[in-house]
Design a protein around this motif. Structure first.
Motif, PDB file in Angstrom:
ATOM      1  N   ASP A  19      64.082 103.834  38.142  1.00 54.78           N
ATOM      2  CA  ASP A  19      64.959 104.277  39.214  1.00 54.78           C
ATOM      3  C   ASP A  19      64.185 104.622  40.485  1.00 54.78           C
ATOM      4  O   ASP A  19      64.756 105.040  41.468  1.00 54.78           O
ATOM      5  CB  ASP A  19      65.798 105.472  38.763  1.00 54.78           C
ATOM      6  N   THR A  20      62.885 104.441  40.464  1.00 55.52           N
ATOM      7  CA  THR A  20      62.050 104.748  41.618  1.00 55.52           C
ATOM      8  C   THR A  20      61.424 103.460  42.133  1.00 55.52           C
ATOM      9  O   THR A  20      60.650 102.835  41.443  1.00 55.52           O
ATOM     10  CB  THR A  20      60.923 105.725  41.238  1.00 55.52           C
ATOM     11  N   ALA A  21      61.757 103.091  43.341  1.00 57.91           N
ATOM     12  CA  ALA A  21      61.171 101.882  43.921  1.00 57.91           C
ATOM     13  C   ALA A  21      59.894 102.270  44.649  1.00 57.91           C
ATOM     14  O   ALA A  21      59.930 102.993  45.636  1.00 57.91           O
ATOM     15  CB  ALA A  21      62.152 101.214  44.862  1.00 57.91           C
ATOM     16  N   LEU A  22      58.774 101.808  44.162  1.00 52.81           N
ATOM     17  CA  LEU A  22      57.490 102.050  44.808  1.00 52.81           C
ATOM     18  C   LEU A  22      57.319 100.977  45.867  1.00 52.81           C
ATOM     19  O   LEU A  22      57.351  99.792  45.578  1.00 52.81           O
ATOM     20  CB  LEU A  22      56.365 101.983  43.784  1.00 52.81           C
ATOM     21  N   ARG A  23      57.158 101.392  47.109  1.00 53.88           N
ATOM     22  CA  ARG A  23      57.045 100.445  48.208  1.00 53.88           C
ATOM     23  C   ARG A  23      55.654 100.541  48.802  1.00 53.88           C
ATOM     24  O   ARG A  23      55.168 101.620  49.115  1.00 53.88           O
ATOM     25  CB  ARG A  23      58.093 100.771  49.274  1.00 53.88           C
ATOM     26  N   GLU A  24      55.019  99.405  48.934  1.00 57.17           N
ATOM     27  CA  GLU A  24      53.690  99.350  49.515  1.00 57.17           C
ATOM     28  C   GLU A  24      53.806  99.090  51.009  1.00 57.17           C
ATOM     29  O   GLU A  24      54.474  98.164  51.430  1.00 57.17           O
ATOM     30  CB  GLU A  24      52.919  98.212  48.849  1.00 57.17           C
ATOM     31  N   GLU A  25      53.145  99.931  51.807  1.00 54.72           N
ATOM     32  CA  GLU A  25      53.223  99.801  53.260  1.00 54.72           C
ATOM     33  C   GLU A  25      52.044  99.039  53.843  1.00 54.72           C
ATOM     34  O   GLU A  25      52.178  98.384  54.860  1.00 54.72           O
ATOM     35  CB  GLU A  25      53.291 101.192  53.885  1.00 54.72           C
ATOM     36  N   ALA A  26      50.865  99.192  53.239  1.00 55.94           N
ATOM     37  CA  ALA A  26      49.664  98.526  53.732  1.00 55.94           C
ATOM     38  C   ALA A  26      48.683  98.411  52.585  1.00 55.94           C
ATOM     39  O   ALA A  26      48.697  99.226  51.668  1.00 55.94           O
ATOM     40  CB  ALA A  26      49.038  99.328  54.868  1.00 55.94           C
ATOM     41  N   ARG A  88      48.694 102.129  50.985  1.00 52.33           N
ATOM     42  CA  ARG A  88      49.630 103.210  51.291  1.00 52.33           C
ATOM     43  C   ARG A  88      50.920 102.867  50.584  1.00 52.33           C
ATOM     44  O   ARG A  88      51.410 101.737  50.700  1.00 52.33           O
ATOM     45  CB  ARG A  88      49.873 103.326  52.790  1.00 52.33           C
ATOM     46  N   VAL A  89      51.464 103.830  49.855  1.00 57.80           N
ATOM     47  CA  VAL A  89      52.682 103.598  49.086  1.00 57.80           C
ATOM     48  C   VAL A  89      53.673 104.713  49.375  1.00 57.80           C
ATOM     49  O   VAL A  89      53.297 105.805  49.799  1.00 57.80           O
ATOM     50  CB  VAL A  89      52.399 103.510  47.568  1.00 57.80           C
ATOM     51  N   SER A  90      54.943 104.413  49.139  1.00 59.00           N
ATOM     52  CA  SER A  90      55.967 105.445  49.258  1.00 59.00           C
ATOM     53  C   SER A  90      57.011 105.219  48.173  1.00 59.00           C
ATOM     54  O   SER A  90      57.292 104.088  47.789  1.00 59.00           O
ATOM     55  CB  SER A  90      56.602 105.444  50.642  1.00 59.00           C
ATOM     56  N   ALA A  91      57.560 106.332  47.700  1.00 57.86           N
ATOM     57  CA  ALA A  91      58.635 106.310  46.709  1.00 57.86           C
ATOM     58  C   ALA A  91      59.315 107.663  46.742  1.00 57.86           C
ATOM     59  O   ALA A  91      58.652 108.706  46.853  1.00 57.86           O
ATOM     60  CB  ALA A  91      58.085 106.032  45.311  1.00 57.86           C
ATOM     61  N   ASP A  92      60.622 107.668  46.633  1.00 55.75           N
ATOM     62  CA  ASP A  92      61.385 108.918  46.605  1.00 55.75           C
ATOM     63  C   ASP A  92      60.982 109.884  47.714  1.00 55.75           C
ATOM     64  O   ASP A  92      60.717 111.060  47.464  1.00 55.75           O
ATOM     65  CB  ASP A  92      61.217 109.619  45.248  1.00 55.75           C
ATOM     66  N   ARG A  93      60.872 109.403  48.918  1.00 54.33           N
ATOM     67  CA  ARG A  93      60.517 110.227  50.079  1.00 54.33           C
ATOM     68  C   ARG A  93      59.136 110.875  49.957  1.00 54.33           C
ATOM     69  O   ARG A  93      58.845 111.873  50.583  1.00 54.33           O
ATOM     70  CB  ARG A  93      61.578 111.294  50.334  1.00 54.33           C
ATOM     71  N   ARG A  94      58.288 110.315  49.127  1.00 61.39           N
ATOM     72  CA  ARG A  94      56.922 110.807  49.000  1.00 61.39           C
ATOM     73  C   ARG A  94      55.995 109.683  49.406  1.00 61.39           C
ATOM     74  O   ARG A  94      56.214 108.528  49.070  1.00 61.39           O
ATOM     75  CB  ARG A  94      56.707 111.264  47.551  1.00 61.39           C
ATOM     76  N   ARG A  95      54.968 110.039  50.170  1.00 61.48           N
ATOM     77  CA  ARG A  95      53.996 109.043  50.622  1.00 61.48           C
ATOM     78  C   ARG A  95      52.655 109.369  50.005  1.00 61.48           C
ATOM     79  O   ARG A  95      52.307 110.539  49.838  1.00 61.48           O
ATOM     80  CB  ARG A  95      53.902 109.045  52.129  1.00 61.48           C
ATOM     81  N   ALA A  96      51.895 108.335  49.696  1.00 67.50           N
ATOM     82  CA  ALA A  96      50.597 108.539  49.066  1.00 67.50           C
ATOM     83  C   ALA A  96      49.663 107.394  49.442  1.00 67.50           C
ATOM     84  O   ALA A  96      50.100 106.338  49.900  1.00 67.50           O
ATOM     85  CB  ALA A  96      50.740 108.601  47.542  1.00 67.50           C
TER      86      ALA A  96
END
Length: 154
Positions: A19-26, A88-96
């Motif tokens: 249920d968590t989409a991990l999105r890669e930004e860079a 850089r990744v983001s999921a559930d309004r969290r960035r890492a």
């Protein structure tokens, strides 16, 4: 990057929940020459990427230390080739920022006794990775292993 003595296990968060989409930004990928001077050279390149990403000084230092620990482990314990993937990744309004080092070694130690290692010189790296990261884990792939850690950045 196979650890050669028992220690704190990496947390096994190897994939995002369904249920968590991990999105890669860079993403940046660095090949790791299997030589002692490889870690400082790749670390300098990582520092430049982190400066471009404008991370806070604390977050950048944590990412650099995680990269150094995972890279050193690969050079000392793993089978080449090794690769560092910085993203850089983001999921559930969290960035890492995710640091992952893949190599061709097994996930578990193979044959080397943990008692043969000097505890003052070896075995703290995985503990450092676990302490500094928001999430970390191990992912096995065809013929090898990937160890990854994430530092929360917002």
């Amino acid at each position: 990057m196979t650890a050669t003595r028992p220690g704190p296990a990496l947390r096994e968060d190897t994939a995002p929940r369904e249920d968590t989409a991990l999105r890669e930004e860079a993403e940046y990928i660095f090949s790791l020459p299997h030589t002692p001077g490889a870690v400082p050279a790749v670390r300098r390149r990582v520092r430049a990427v982190l400066a471009d990403w404008r991370l806070s000084a604390d977050a950048a230092e944590d990412v650099l230390l995680l990269a150094s620990e995972l890279l050193t482990n690969a050079v000392v314990h793993a089978l080449p080739p090794a690769t560092l993937r910085l993203s850089r990744v983001s999921a559930d309004r969290r960035r890492a920022v995710r640091v992952e080092v893949t190599d061709m070694g097994p996930a578990a130690p193979a044959g080397l006794s943990a008692l043969a290692q000097d505890p003052d010189e070896h075995g703290r790296g995985i503990g450092i990775v676990t302490a500094l990261s928001a999430r970390c884990g191990v992912r096995e792939h065809l013929g090898g292993t990937g160890r990854w850690a994430e530092v929360a950045v917002g």
